[in-house]
Motif scaffolding. Structure first.
Motif, PDB file in Angstrom:
ATOM      1  N   ASP A 147       0.855  -1.182   0.000  1.00  0.00           N
ATOM      2  CA  ASP A 147       0.000   0.000   0.000  1.00  0.00           C
ATOM      3  C   ASP A 147       0.892   1.233   0.000  1.00  0.00           C
ATOM      4  N   LEU A 148       0.257   2.354  -0.210  1.00  0.00           N
ATOM      5  CA  LEU A 148       1.018   3.582  -0.396  1.00  0.00           C
ATOM      6  C   LEU A 148       0.230   4.686   0.289  1.00  0.00           C
ATOM      7  N   PRO A 149       0.919   5.577   1.048  1.00  0.00           N
ATOM      8  CA  PRO A 149       0.177   6.704   1.616  1.00  0.00           C
ATOM      9  C   PRO A 149      -0.540   7.458   0.496  1.00  0.00           C
ATOM     10  N   ILE A 150      -1.741   7.935   0.781  1.00  0.00           N
ATOM     11  CA  ILE A 150      -2.511   8.590  -0.277  1.00  0.00           C
ATOM     12  C   ILE A 150      -1.801   9.850  -0.776  1.00  0.00           C
ATOM     13  N   GLY A 151      -1.013  10.484   0.093  1.00  0.00           N
ATOM     14  CA  GLY A 151      -0.223  11.639  -0.350  1.00  0.00           C
ATOM     15  C   GLY A 151       0.785  11.231  -1.410  1.00  0.00           C
ATOM     16  N   ALA A 152       1.427  10.088  -1.212  1.00  0.00           N
ATOM     17  CA  ALA A 152       2.403   9.593  -2.186  1.00  0.00           C
ATOM     18  C   ALA A 152       1.695   9.168  -3.468  1.00  0.00           C
ATOM     19  N   TYR A 153       0.448   8.798  -3.310  1.00  0.00           N
ATOM     20  CA  TYR A 153      -0.339   8.385  -4.470  1.00  0.00           C
ATOM     21  C   TYR A 153      -0.721   9.588  -5.320  1.00  0.00           C
ATOM     22  N   LYS A 197       6.152  15.748  -2.836  1.00  0.00           N
ATOM     23  CA  LYS A 197       7.410  15.815  -3.593  1.00  0.00           C
ATOM     24  C   LYS A 197       7.536  14.677  -4.598  1.00  0.00           C
ATOM     25  N   GLY A 198       6.468  14.024  -4.875  1.00  0.00           N
ATOM     26  CA  GLY A 198       6.474  12.942  -5.851  1.00  0.00           C
ATOM     27  C   GLY A 198       5.188  12.174  -5.693  1.00  0.00           C
ATOM     28  N   CYS A 199       4.433  11.988  -6.783  1.00  0.00           N
ATOM     29  CA  CYS A 199       3.232  11.181  -6.619  1.00  0.00           C
ATOM     30  C   CYS A 199       3.047  10.188  -7.752  1.00  0.00           C
ATOM     31  N   SER A 243      -9.799  13.371 -10.396  1.00  0.00           N
ATOM     32  CA  SER A 243      -9.019  14.473 -10.974  1.00  0.00           C
ATOM     33  C   SER A 243      -7.516  14.246 -10.800  1.00  0.00           C
ATOM     34  N   ASP A 244      -7.127  13.516  -9.746  1.00  0.00           N
ATOM     35  CA  ASP A 244      -5.695  13.237  -9.528  1.00  0.00           C
ATOM     36  C   ASP A 244      -5.130  12.367 -10.637  1.00  0.00           C
ATOM     37  N   THR A 245      -5.806  11.241 -10.889  1.00  0.00           N
ATOM     38  CA  THR A 245      -5.290  10.291 -11.874  1.00  0.00           C
ATOM     39  C   THR A 245      -5.424  10.835 -13.289  1.00  0.00           C
TER      40      THR A 245
END
Lengths: 299, 551
Positions: free
Chosen positions: B360-366, B372-374, B413-415
């Motif tokens: 899994d990945l923190p949603i911020g990293a996602y 600083k990177g997603c 909207s993120d993806t």
């Protein structure tokens, strides 16, 4: 060549299923007024189908047909009177037993075309034989009308009429299938096979389609959109078949250039049946818009 | 509630009118998918902790935890939505808060589900909750927000990445994060893979755990110290509360998600795979994201078939993880899986059993655009739905065509912004409503970030993606794949449904759609129901009025 690999039945009384019927890539759709519709809803279905034919955009390539009720029932004639219109490409006539069953439809369609100011003779007819009597008369039926573009076989009803049992090997109707092919070929029209009823059984459908293709059928009816692709995959020539056909054509060309009467492909002689088969494969490939390599590409 | 005549308006980059400020808060109009830089220089800082010398922080009731953190009127509380429609945590916490008579809270959930609606609506009506900071609202809760009654100010609707951005920057300041934890130890090491209420991951709560002033973990599975894996670390957690049950396992994860049986939807999914292939995106080393919606599931299934056929493998895939993705991982067609949410029992089991290939990945990293990177920026293909798509390719995923807030916006909207190829899969119409419309009722995702729209009757490519159009010009397109313009799709839809009926909006601003960068992309107004089916009944009198009118 008109492709009729797949023919999708659409219940004529289901307003939700009719508009998207042309979207699934089938060569033919048959809006069904007969077996799919309960006698209490025959008139509703007829109204729905005749309106749908006027307003729904089924797409540019699909052949739009209606399966009417048998001509000798109280609905058959009224079905024809109401559905004949500019967008109708063909009519499937069920339970045909004698040439008269088709001739009556032919005459009524002509009358309606004339009345509605449509081009006479454009609407094709397809006769379905689903009784022993119909199968035995198919030789005469197949040649009784200029409108006839194909004949088909109704598996379920026929099996019942014969007193046989429907099975995956199709034993009960095997001879009937062959008679239909014989009648169609003798008349120079297409032969189209019956439905495969278990639409969740893709493997079974594939096997049966492979069998009827080997027998000589041009296509098969479907009761679910998911069956279309399976049927097309069987009927469409493979890449190797297309390549071989192109090489046959190239051999003919080469022989012509050399002025040779004998056509050879490698060490094999190319005779007339091989040429005919190659021509059919290329015609199928073209109709199905499959990529056909050039002479240079098959070297 | 703020009304439209009380604010000054300014137009944003997609031509929507946005208030300059609301209740004294300055709003930034949307300027473009990557235009807005952070307006603050530092991350928001939560208070320091104080451990003293106590060995155990385990409490036996939620009530005690509420007392210990000193929950007061006006505070902000947060929840994650990993227990989906089987969540018990929010209902238990809200019930305790109600008993204590604490009022005017701000609710800041990552998302909500129908099982929480009754409690949320009750608390909104009795004043326990007076403000909502999204995340999303859906169902009857969304409809209640749409009425414009009860709440003090407009709800902000945020994407998954946008919510983390808001928390990190201090736009949302959480006073107490209540984190449901399927597995916890006495110091508060938490994870989602073990225990009777296992939900796979609890990564929607990572940001809450870091930035909330108080963190209360609620578990039904206290294990001896140390609890591995330490998905949320002990250094973040103030108290651990043990209760009988935090969720209903049957409803947390579906046993088996089924692919849609609708031939139309299957066709849409299949055509989405075919267009992705024609455009050259299905190749060795690719990656993709597809969720668990009807069409998305079918997309994954067809994509799998296509990859088998072509003999290609994906480097990674991101979910919305389901059995379909796990099967691809186990059969080697996907090398690594990144999970944002685990949707079925197979996905949860896979996370537990194969933590090397499935993480899994923190949603911020996602998805946090100001991180600083997603991961979304690395995506090749994403497949998304929408309730409406308009002629500018803008998408609505928050409201229905009748104007009511009813759908979660998720990572839409993120993806869409991050991925190289964003594909919207939608039917041309739903019921009597066209889906391809002139102007979206509400814009959530800007058309600039949408590349392809696939419907059952045709596929439209965003004309801004000239590169994609050039590819299609050069290749042979199968005859049953109809490439057309969005205008043609729009005409086909309107030919069938007739013109779109505009919602009957009132003059209250009930929600602001915040883009992932913190700017405002659209405004949602209250709806005065025109038809019985559109109605939200604030009280019995309104219900009777409408019934009378309908009859």
């Amino acid at each position: 060549m008109k492709l009729r690999r797949s023919r999708l039945y659409v219940p004529g009384n289901n307003p939700k299923m009719i508009p998207p019927a042309g979207l699934y890539g089938g060569d033919v759709i048959s809006l069904d007024l007969e077996d799919a519709v309960h006698p209490d809803f025959k008139i509703d279905a007829r109204m729905l189908v005749s309106e749908a034919l006027k307003v729904v955009d089924f797409g540019p390539t699909v052949e739009v047909t209606v399966r009417i009720n048998p001509i000798n029932t109280r609905w058959g004639k009224w079905d024809i009177k109401q559905i004949v219109c500019e967008k109708l490409d063909g009519i499937y006539i069920p339970k045909v037993e004698a040439p008269e069953d088709v001739i009556q439809v032919d005459e009524l369609v002509t009358e309606m075309e004339d009345k509605k100011g449509l081009e006479i003779g454009r609407i094709k007819l397809f006769a379905t034989m689903e009784t022993a009597k119909g199968i035995l008369n198919s030789k005469d039926i197949a040649v009784c009308s200029k409108r006839l573009a194909g004949i088909t076989i109704g598996g379920e009803d026929l099996t019942a009429d014969l007193g046989g049992v429907r099975s995956s090997d199709g034993l009960a109707i095997h001879t009937s299938r062959q008679l239909i092919i014989l009648a169609a070929r003798a008349a120079g029209i297409q032969a189209i096979d019956t439905v495969y009823s278990d639409f969740s059984d893709t493997e079974g459908l594939k096997k049966e389609t492979e069998m009827i293709k080997k027998m000589g059928f041009d296509g098969k009816a479907c009761i679910h959109p998911s069956q279309i692709e399976v049927i097309h995959d069987v009927f469409d020539p493979s890449e190797d078949e297309i390549k071989y056909a192109v090489r046959v054509m190239k051999a003919i060309e080469d022989a012509k250039e050399k002025g040779s009467g004998v056509i050879a492909l490698g060490k094999k002689m190319v005779d007339r049946p091989i040429v005919l088969k190659a021509e059919k494969i290329l015609a199928l490939a073209e109709a199905a818009e499959l990529p056909v390599p050039t002479f240079d590409e098959v070297e | 509630m703020v009304t439209i005549d009380k604010v000054e308006w300014v137009e944003n980059a997609i031509g929507r009118k946005i208030p300059k400020e609301i209740n004294g808060e300055k709003l930034y109009p949307y300027r473009g998918p990557f235009a807005h830089k952070p307006t603050k220089t530092h991350k928001y800082g939560p208070r320091l902790g104080f451990i003293a010398d106590q060995r155990s922080e385990v409490l036996s009731s939620i009530s005690e935890a509420i007392d210990r953190v000193g929950l007061k009127d006006g505070w902000t509380i947060s929840f994650h939505h990993h227990f989906r429609n089987g969540d018990h945590v929010m209902n238990m916490v809200l019930a305790e808060i109600e008993k204590k008579g604490i009022m005017d809270l701000t609710l800041a959930p990552s998302s909500t589900f129908p099982c929480q609606e009754e409690a949320i609506i009750r608390c909104i009506k009795n004043g326990t909750i007076s403000k909502i900071e999204g995340g999303s609202a859906r169902g009857n809760f969304g409809r209640l927000v749409s009425t414009g009654e009860y709440l003090n100010g407009p709800m902000k609707i945020r994407s998954h990445g946008g919510r983390v951005r808001a928390i990190e920057s201090g736009d949302i300041q959480i006073d107490v994060a209540f984190i449901g934890a399927p597995s916890a130890d006495e110091l508060g090491n938490l994870n989602g893979v073990n225990g009777p209420s296992a939900c796979g991951t609890i990564n929607f709560a990572y940001a809450d755990s870091i930035y909330a002033t108080n963190v209360v973990a609620i578990t039904d599975n206290l294990v001896p110290y140390p609890n591995f894996p330490m998905s949320i670390s002990q250094e973040r957690v103030d108290y651990v509360v043990v209760v009988d049950k935090i969720g209903d396992p049957e409803k947390i994860a579906s046993g088996e998600l089924r692919i849609t049986k609708s031939p139309t939807r299957l066709k849409i999914a299949k055509d989405a795979v075919r267009i992705a292939e024609l455009l050259g995106y299905i190749k060795d080393g690719m990656n993709f994201q597809a969720g668990a919606g009807g069409i998305s599931l079918a997309f994954t299934d067809y994509l799998d078939q296509k990859m088998k056929e072509k003999g290609v493998k994906a480097l990674w895939a991101q979910g919305g993880t389901t059995k379909f993705l796990v099967d691809m991982l186990e059969e080697g067609r996907v090398e690594k899986l990144i999970t944002g949410q685990a949707f079925d029992t197979v996905a949860i089991k896979s996370m537990r059993d194969d933590p090397i290939h499935h993480v899994d990945l923190p949603i911020g990293a996602y998805a946090n655009i100001h991180g600083k990177g997603c991961t979304v920026n690395k995506l090749d293909i994403v497949v998304l739905g929408a309730s409406e798509v308009d002629l500018d390719f803008n998408c609505n995923t928050a409201t229905l065509s009748n104007g009511l807030i009813a759908e979660p916006v998720g990572g839409h909207s993120d993806t869409a912004a991050g991925s190289a190829l964003s594909i919207i899969t939608v039917p041309l119409f739903r019921g009597r409503y066209p889906v391809i419309v002139d102007k979206c009722t509400t814009v959530v995702t800007p058309g600039d970030t949408i590349d392809v729209v696939v419907t059952e009757r045709g596929i439209a490519i965003n004309p801004k993606r000239k590169d994609l159009l050039e590819i299609l010009e050069k290749i042979r397109i199968p005859k049953d794949l109809r490439i057309c313009t969005i205008e043609e799709l729009h005409k086909m839809a309107y030919d069938i449904t007739g013109t779109k009926v505009e919602p009957n909006f009132g003059d209250k601003i009930v929600a602001l759609i915040e883009y992932r960068d913190g700017t405002i992309i659209d405004v949602v107004r209250n709806v005065k129901p025109r038809y019985y089916e559109d109605a939200v009944f604030v009280d019995d009198k309104q219900k009777k009025d409408l019934e009378r009118r309908e009859n």
